[in-house]
Design a protein around this motif. Structure first.
Motif, PDB file in Angstrom:
ATOM      1  N   PRO B 392     -30.578  15.892  22.244  1.00  0.00           N
ATOM      2  CA  PRO B 392     -31.781  16.684  22.486  1.00  0.00           C
ATOM      3  C   PRO B 392     -31.579  18.172  22.232  1.00  0.00           C
ATOM      4  O   PRO B 392     -32.487  18.963  22.440  1.00  0.00           O
ATOM      5  CB  PRO B 392     -32.051  16.428  23.981  1.00  0.00           C
ATOM      6  CG  PRO B 392     -30.720  16.122  24.558  1.00  0.00           C
ATOM      7  CD  PRO B 392     -29.899  15.478  23.477  1.00  0.00           C
ATOM      8  N   ASN B 393     -30.385  18.527  21.756  1.00  0.00           N
ATOM      9  CA  ASN B 393     -30.097  19.956  21.600  1.00  0.00           C
ATOM     10  C   ASN B 393     -30.211  20.475  20.193  1.00  0.00           C
ATOM     11  O   ASN B 393     -29.738  21.566  19.888  1.00  0.00           O
ATOM     12  CB  ASN B 393     -28.673  20.250  22.093  1.00  0.00           C
ATOM     13  CG  ASN B 393     -28.532  19.920  23.555  1.00  0.00           C
ATOM     14  OD1 ASN B 393     -29.453  20.154  24.336  1.00  0.00           O
ATOM     15  ND2 ASN B 393     -27.409  19.349  23.917  1.00  0.00           N
ATOM     16  N   PHE B 394     -30.833  19.726  19.317  1.00  0.00           N
ATOM     17  CA  PHE B 394     -30.916  20.189  17.931  1.00  0.00           C
ATOM     18  C   PHE B 394     -31.635  21.519  17.823  1.00  0.00           C
ATOM     19  O   PHE B 394     -32.691  21.718  18.389  1.00  0.00           O
ATOM     20  CB  PHE B 394     -31.660  19.176  17.062  1.00  0.00           C
ATOM     21  CG  PHE B 394     -30.774  18.089  16.527  1.00  0.00           C
ATOM     22  CD1 PHE B 394     -31.035  16.762  16.798  1.00  0.00           C
ATOM     23  CD2 PHE B 394     -29.658  18.393  15.739  1.00  0.00           C
ATOM     24  CE1 PHE B 394     -30.217  15.754  16.306  1.00  0.00           C
ATOM     25  CE2 PHE B 394     -28.840  17.395  15.251  1.00  0.00           C
ATOM     26  CZ  PHE B 394     -29.115  16.075  15.525  1.00  0.00           C
ATOM     27  N   ILE B 395     -31.011  22.431  17.054  1.00  0.00           N
ATOM     28  CA  ILE B 395     -31.668  23.675  16.689  1.00  0.00           C
ATOM     29  C   ILE B 395     -32.200  23.543  15.273  1.00  0.00           C
ATOM     30  O   ILE B 395     -33.251  24.065  14.917  1.00  0.00           O
ATOM     31  CB  ILE B 395     -30.670  24.846  16.737  1.00  0.00           C
ATOM     32  CG1 ILE B 395     -30.069  24.967  18.122  1.00  0.00           C
ATOM     33  CG2 ILE B 395     -31.342  26.142  16.355  1.00  0.00           C
ATOM     34  CD1 ILE B 395     -28.976  26.012  18.198  1.00  0.00           C
ATOM     35  N   ARG B 396     -31.397  22.878  14.420  1.00  0.00           N
ATOM     36  CA  ARG B 396     -31.799  22.642  13.032  1.00  0.00           C
ATOM     37  C   ARG B 396     -31.713  21.164  12.726  1.00  0.00           C
ATOM     38  O   ARG B 396     -30.658  20.556  12.914  1.00  0.00           O
ATOM     39  CB  ARG B 396     -30.858  23.398  12.083  1.00  0.00           C
ATOM     40  CG  ARG B 396     -30.973  24.899  12.174  1.00  0.00           C
ATOM     41  CD  ARG B 396     -29.870  25.594  11.419  1.00  0.00           C
ATOM     42  NE  ARG B 396     -29.609  26.880  12.002  1.00  0.00           N
ATOM     43  CZ  ARG B 396     -28.627  27.151  12.858  1.00  0.00           C
ATOM     44  NH1 ARG B 396     -27.772  26.183  13.188  1.00  0.00           N
ATOM     45  NH2 ARG B 396     -28.481  28.343  13.375  1.00  0.00           N
ATOM     46  N   PHE B 397     -32.828  20.633  12.237  1.00  0.00           N
ATOM     47  CA  PHE B 397     -32.828  19.214  11.889  1.00  0.00           C
ATOM     48  C   PHE B 397     -33.466  19.072  10.520  1.00  0.00           C
ATOM     49  O   PHE B 397     -34.666  19.262  10.356  1.00  0.00           O
ATOM     50  CB  PHE B 397     -33.605  18.401  12.931  1.00  0.00           C
ATOM     51  CG  PHE B 397     -33.466  16.915  12.735  1.00  0.00           C
ATOM     52  CD1 PHE B 397     -34.398  16.200  12.000  1.00  0.00           C
ATOM     53  CD2 PHE B 397     -32.382  16.236  13.278  1.00  0.00           C
ATOM     54  CE1 PHE B 397     -34.257  14.831  11.801  1.00  0.00           C
ATOM     55  CE2 PHE B 397     -32.227  14.865  13.085  1.00  0.00           C
ATOM     56  CZ  PHE B 397     -33.175  14.160  12.349  1.00  0.00           C
ATOM     57  N   ARG B 398     -32.621  18.761   9.538  1.00  0.00           N
ATOM     58  CA  ARG B 398     -33.139  18.654   8.182  1.00  0.00           C
ATOM     59  C   ARG B 398     -32.749  17.305   7.620  1.00  0.00           C
ATOM     60  O   ARG B 398     -31.569  17.019   7.423  1.00  0.00           O
ATOM     61  CB  ARG B 398     -32.572  19.781   7.313  1.00  0.00           C
ATOM     62  CG  ARG B 398     -33.040  21.150   7.767  1.00  0.00           C
ATOM     63  CD  ARG B 398     -32.093  22.232   7.328  1.00  0.00           C
ATOM     64  NE  ARG B 398     -32.153  22.454   5.907  1.00  0.00           N
ATOM     65  CZ  ARG B 398     -31.316  23.251   5.242  1.00  0.00           C
ATOM     66  NH1 ARG B 398     -30.370  23.876   5.875  1.00  0.00           N
ATOM     67  NH2 ARG B 398     -31.424  23.414   3.960  1.00  0.00           N
ATOM     68  N   LEU B 399     -33.747  16.512   7.406  1.00  0.00           N
ATOM     69  CA  LEU B 399     -33.508  15.161   6.906  1.00  0.00           C
ATOM     70  C   LEU B 399     -34.130  15.038   5.531  1.00  0.00           C
ATOM     71  O   LEU B 399     -35.307  15.353   5.347  1.00  0.00           O
ATOM     72  CB  LEU B 399     -34.133  14.135   7.855  1.00  0.00           C
ATOM     73  CG  LEU B 399     -33.927  12.675   7.471  1.00  0.00           C
ATOM     74  CD1 LEU B 399     -32.457  12.292   7.612  1.00  0.00           C
ATOM     75  CD2 LEU B 399     -34.773  11.771   8.350  1.00  0.00           C
TER      76      LEU B 399
END
Lengths: 190, 575
Positions: B392-399
């Motif tokens: 739950p701590n994502f700052i950047r999520f690039r898929l």
């Protein structure tokens, strides 16, 4: 790929004019500016057997591979993309060439050759011989020497049968043999 | 705070270093604004066309360090023509004229020329640090000026630039008196390198911490370099091909063992994988490993290397690592914070390199993960829901699912729910890139939950203008929005013009916006530069009778306090 044939295409969301059936993307702009997905995206014609993922036929050999993909997709920065392409073409690289009767081998950069004729010329220059040629389908083979190559399966094949790109990728080494000796390799040419 | 003398306040401000905070304190009152601007040394300009150098210098006359960004992000993917803009020369000329004591210059996606580098090198006596990221337009001649003229040069950091390599002797242009180097990164240079000059330079640089070599530096040279620089912290290996029994390799092994401060490893641009074991002794110290350009390192050699890297915080890798390899990462690298998995096959060969399984494994094994860039063949909503729960701590999520519009490969549903779970769980999410089959629903979720989102990248997604509206209305902190090939049009674009004043920029290409829509926007918002990039038919847009309804191919708009830029090429039309 597994979902083909389930008739789900009709429910698919896609961009494109009505009736458009995944026509090829026009990279250099066209009257209708929409970008539509190419049939690379869903068709099974894109499989590993195809050289470089180019879907279309021989007439497209001269066009860059990018034709079947959206511009700037996948979103990999151009520097990285260049390096990636360099790796891919580097894999072709240098191959050994031996010539019957010559005590030492040579190496040529197959990656920098662009056609069979070009290859024949390069080899002629390398060994200082003439009459080197790539046998063409159906034509009577008039050359003194013919070029054969060892492919990935370690079979010796006659150069010239397959499309240039396919040859480049499967060629592991080259050999120039006298035509008169060729029968020993199971080549049925006359 | 009025009863403190200015010097005291200024001293307090010295402890406030982040740009955000400094910007905030400057807004408190007039006197703080004044104190802040005279004491500000570092300035960050996210869009070089939002301001001009004259105004910058008027406000911050004591400037020492400047960061400038030029082209929009999508320029990385060839969506912006080369001549679009982002020229640094006017900035350097202005800074030189003003005689400001510039010490650091950091540029990203800008056009840099040899002339600008030469001017830079001659104009600032105390110039120390040059960092160029994804820039173009210069050659090694420019580097030679920097080497020759910057007497106190500390950092020369060239990251992923397009540099014309004249195979000159730029390395030998560093005078013998130059002993101050801390960072030397020339990995992106293609040409030959003067190895003798390089070795001498490294030998006389006792403070050298970061050394990243290009392909032209072979293994034996590397061995000699490492003997000279056992204090190295960050190493980029160039060429790494060798026969394991050779003397150089043994020398290298011995030298590596002495590099006890080594924390970051990258490069291996050409590699003989079986020699990687030379690095095993120091792997347990590594916090950063970038093998994303090491196409020849994969399989068991890669896995063995990673298994030694228990303290890794940052890993950049190619997808040839596979799901199984990622499982090894998950079980070994418990400190992992940032992961990037790049595609090794851009031609769409269809090799299923990594899938949702690898991503789930990583999320389960690496509790500290906060940044991810993941290129993969396929994804499912279930996997994304699991990832959201685990991390739950994502700052950047690039898929990035390689095939556009690809649905959940198990259920054939859009991936709305999966991404929805991510934005709902990750309350600190600042950056998000979407891919796969997506409807307006995902944007509803983003608008609802992604409260901290600053940058959003959209491609081949959405159904109607509502999608874009959800984002514009919901994401209060949005700074950069970039959209391609999605059906958003004038209604969304024009709904809330004042929103764009709170954002740095908006990019829309191959969407549904029309010329008349853009014109209306430009009219309503004179403080915006609304640029239409139209490479193909320069004048057609104007002449055509139906011009109003003609779709705009590329739209780039950004807030600015200095109006229309004067350096736009003919194919860029600023409304």
């Amino acid at each position: 790929m597994a979902k083909e044939g389930l008739g789900l295409e009709i429910t698919e969301l896609r961009l494109g004019l009505p009736g458009d059936n995944y026509s090829e993307i026009s990279i250099w702009g066209s009257k209708n500016k929409k970008r539509v997905l190419s049939d690379m995206m869903t068709s099974s014609s894109l499989n590993t057997e195809n050289e470089n993922g180019v879907v279309s036929s021989a007439e497209d050999e001269s066009l860059p591979v990018v034709k079947s993909q959206a511009v700037g997709w996948p979103p990999v920065c151009s520097y990285r993309r260049k390096k990636n392409n360099e790796e891919a073409s580097k894999a072709i690289g240098y191959v050994k060439v031996s010539m019957d009767g010559v005590p030492y081998l040579r190496k040529i950069d197959l990656g920098s050759s662009n056609s069979y004729n070009n290859l024949a010329t390069v080899l002629e220059n390398l060994f200082g011989c003439i009459g080197l040629g790539v046998a063409k389908e159906g034509k009577k083979c008039e050359y003194i020497n013919i070029i054969i190559y060892e492919d990935k399966d370690r079979d010796w094949m006659l150069v010239g049968d397959v499309p240039w790109q396919m040859f480049k990728e499967s060629c592991k080494r080259l050999r120039i043999v006298k035509r008169s000796d060729a029968t020993g390799f199971g080549l049925q040419r006359d | 705070m009025n009863y403190f003398p200015d010097e005291v306040i200024e001293h307090v401000f010295d402890f406030v270093t982040s740009h955000k905070d400094r910007n905030a304190i400057s807004l408190v009152c007039k006197s703080w604004y004044k104190i802040e601007r005279y004491s500000r040394q570092k300035v960050f300009i996210g869009n070089c066309y939002a301001i001009n150098p004259e105004r910058l210098l008027r406000r911050f006359p004591c400037l020492k360090s400047l960061t400038l960004k030029g082209k929009p992000h999508f320029a990385d993917f060839n969506l912006v023509p080369h001549e679009w803009g982002g020229f640094v020369l006017p900035w350097i000329e202005a800074l030189a004229r003003s005689r400001v004591g510039l010490e650091e210059l950091r540029l990203k996606r800008m056009v840099v020329t040899d002339e600008s580098l030469e001017l830079l090198s001659r104009s600032f006596v105390n110039f120390k640090s040059l960092v160029l990221v994804s820039c173009e337009g210069f050659t090694t001649d420019g580097l030679a000026s920097i080497a020759a003229n910057c007497r106190h040069l500390r950092d020369l950091d060239l990251q992923e630039n397009e540099i014309d390599d004249h195979r000159g002797q730029w390395l030998s242009c560093f005078p013998d008196t130059c002993t101050t180097l801390v960072t030397l990164n020339f990995a992106c240079l293609e040409g030959e390198t003067n190895l003798v000059a390089l070795e001498r330079l490294v030998a006389r640089s006792p403070n050298l911490k970061s050394l990243k070599l290009n392909r032209a530096v072979p293994l034996d040279a590397l061995a000699r370099l490492m003997v000279c620089a056992p204090q190295i912290v960050d190493l980029g290996v160039g060429s790494y091909e060798n026969d394991p029994d050779s003397e150089s390799y043994l020398k290298l092994k011995a030298a590596i063992k002495k590099c006890t401060l080594l924390r970051s490893l990258s490069g291996f641009l050409e590699a003989a994988p079986h020699c990687l074991s030379a690095f095993h002794p120091i792997c347990h110290n590594l916090t950063s490993l970038n093998l994303s350009y090491a196409a020849e390192i994969h399989g068991s050699h890669l896995i063995k290397l990673i298994q030694h890297c228990k303290k890794l915080q940052r890993l950049w890798i190619l997808d040839s690592i596979g799901d199984k390899g990622l499982e090894v990462v998950a079980s070994t690298c418990k400190e992992l914070q940032e992961l990037r998995v790049f595609p090794s096959d851009l031609l769409g060969g269809g090799n299923t390199a990594v899938t949702e399984e690898g991503l789930v494994a990583i999320s389960a094994g690496c509790p500290k993960l906060h940044s991810i860039l993941y290129f993969c063949q396929q994804m499912t909503n279930a996997a994304l829901v699991t990832v959201a729960k685990n991390c739950p701590n994502f700052i950047r999520f690039r898929l990035c699912i390689l095939e556009p519009n690809k649905p959940d490969h198990v259920t054939s549903q859009p991936l709305d729910e999966g991404f929805g779970a991510i934005v709902k769980a990750c309350k600190s999410l600042r950056r998000l890139s979407l891919s796969g089959l997506l409807t307006d629903q995902v944007f509803l979720y983003i608008g609802m939950y992604a409260n901290q989102l600053e940058m959003l990248s959209i491609a081949f997604a959405g159904d109607t203008d509502k999608g874009m509206l959800y984002v514009l209305n919901g994401c209060k902190k949005m700074k950069k929005l970039e959209i391609r090939d999605s059906p958003f049009g004038d209604t969304a674009l024009l709904a809330d013009v004042s929103k764009y004043e709170t954002m740095r920029s908006l990019w829309m290409s191959s969407c549904e916006v029309t010329l008349s829509g853009c014109k209306r926007l430009a009219q309503k918002a004179p403080w915006l530069n609304v640029e239409i990039i139209n490479e193909n038919d320069n004048n057609r847009m104007e002449e055509n009778g139906h011009e109003g309804r003609q779709k705009v191919d590329k739209l780039y708009l950004y807030r600015t306090v200095v109006g229309t830029r004067m350096d736009a090429p003919p194919f860029v039309w600023i409304l």
